[in-house]
Enzyme design. Structure first.
Site, short mmCIF file in Angstrom:
data_model
loop_
_atom_site.label_atom_id
_atom_site.label_comp_id
_atom_site.label_asym_id
_atom_site.label_seq_id
_atom_site.Cartn_x
_atom_site.Cartn_y
_atom_site.Cartn_z
N HIS A 172 49.01 42.55 32.99
CA HIS A 172 47.68 43.20 32.53
C HIS A 172 46.83 43.63 31.03
CE1 HIS A 172 48.72 46.36 36.57
NE2 HIS A 172 48.21 45.89 36.24
N HIS B 122 44.73 40.87 46.24
CA HIS B 122 45.49 41.76 46.68
C HIS B 122 45.77 42.96 45.52
CE1 HIS B 122 46.74 38.42 48.16
NE2 HIS B 122 47.65 38.45 49.11
N SER C 257 45.27 46.38 38.60
CA SER C 257 44.64 45.77 38.04
C SER C 257 43.17 45.63 38.40
CB SER C 257 44.99 44.07 38.59
OG SER C 257 45.25 44.48 40.18
N GLU D 122 42.36 45.04 49.54
CA GLU D 122 43.32 45.43 50.12
C GLU D 122 44.18 45.05 51.47
OE1 GLU D 122 47.12 46.32 50.92
OE2 GLU D 122 46.23 45.96 48.53
N ASP E 184 47.23 38.32 43.20
CA ASP E 184 49.02 38.64 43.01
C ASP E 184 49.51 40.12 44.61
OD1 ASP E 184 50.56 40.12 41.91
OD2 ASP E 184 48.90 41.63 41.31
#
Length: 279
Positions: A18, A41, A98, A116, A162
């Site tokens: 981050h 993701h 994030s 997602e 990610d």
């Protein structure tokens, strides 16, 4: 796959990922031209690190809990300072993922697309981003949907990759995803998060990027237990690869690493090892 990031939210790997994310976003904000952030993701966006799930893993105790008090120090690297401010703004017991961090740094001309796959997490993500007019949550599989989003109309931006790395072939899928994305949007910045369970897989991925001409790139590694004394059931090493890194990135991350390493190690006497390598 049933990966849920709440078990890991705020851990040492999140801290490095981050701060890297914020460093890139601060660079993009230097120009008035708009940019787009795509989070492939994204997870649920905001995590309750005092929940029963988080309490079982206690992973936030290996990361954000150890560095909160750095906010009291003067002269912090800007990206570290902004990161700590963003976490604090979420309130006690909560940690931003994030997409939520990115949404906080958007200007009126910028936008975020957060993807997602898991329905429950996607629903939570939409709620976490509801207050940000320039952020959009998509329920879907990034491996199938990223290509249609590239290049973004802004022709500037960041793609954060990610995945959970639960599938045996995840490293191969990630490499293919990044290679295809780079062909479509070669001037974009890419931030790829990696769990370092296998050094061979990590090195092979770096070699594949070089072979495909995906350069320049910098890898930031963190090893919280170089001595080998930690619980090996838990991840102790991770990293990020930044493709087309901003010219400010390496300097900022080295400055942050000097402050983070003593606090993120396995013990007081064993600081973490944080290294930056040009691929």
């Amino acid at each position: 796959m049933n990966y849920r990031h709440v078990f890991h939210a705020g851990n040492f790997a999140d801290v490095i990922k981050h701060i890297s994310l914020i460093s890139v976003l601060r660079h993009l904000r230097r120009k008035e031209k708009p940019f787009c952030v795509i989070d492939t993701h994204a997870g649920r966006g905001l995590y309750d690190i005092e929940s029963s799930e988080a309490a079982r893993s206690r992973e936030a105790g290996t990361g954000i809990a150890r560095i909160r008090d750095l906010a009291l120090q003067a002269g912090l690297p800007d990206s570290l300072s902004v990161y700590l401010d963003c976490v604090k703004s979420e309130g006690e017991g909560h940690y931003p993922g994030s997409p939520r961090l990115a949404a906080r740094l958007l200007r009126p001309q910028d936008r975020l697309v957060a993807i997602e796959k898991q329905p429950e997490e996607a629903e939570a993500l939409a709620k976490a981003l509801a207050g940000f007019s320039r952020a959009r949550a998509i329920a879907g599989d990034a491996y199938a949907s990223l290509a249609a989003l590239l290049p973004p109309r802004e022709r500037r931006g960041l793609v954060l990759i990610d995945p959970p790395y639960e599938a045996d072939d995840e490293f191969l899928r990630v490499a293919a995803l990044l290679e295809d994305a780079y062909r479509r949007f070669a001037t974009g910045i890419y931030l790829l998060w990696l769990p370092m369970k296998s050094r061979n897989e990590t090195e092979a991925l770096g070699g594949e990027l070089r072979t495909q001409g995906i350069v320049p790139a910098i890898r930031v590694d963190i090893d919280t237990d170089a001595s080998g004394g930690a619980d090996k059931r838990r991840l102790s090493s991770a990293g990020v690869i930044v493709v087309n890194p901003p010219y400010t990135f390496e300097r900022e991350m080295r400055a942050a690493a000097q402050l983070l390493a003593p606090r993120l190690g396995h013990s007081i006497d064993a600081p973490a090892q944080i290294s930056l390598t040009t691929l």
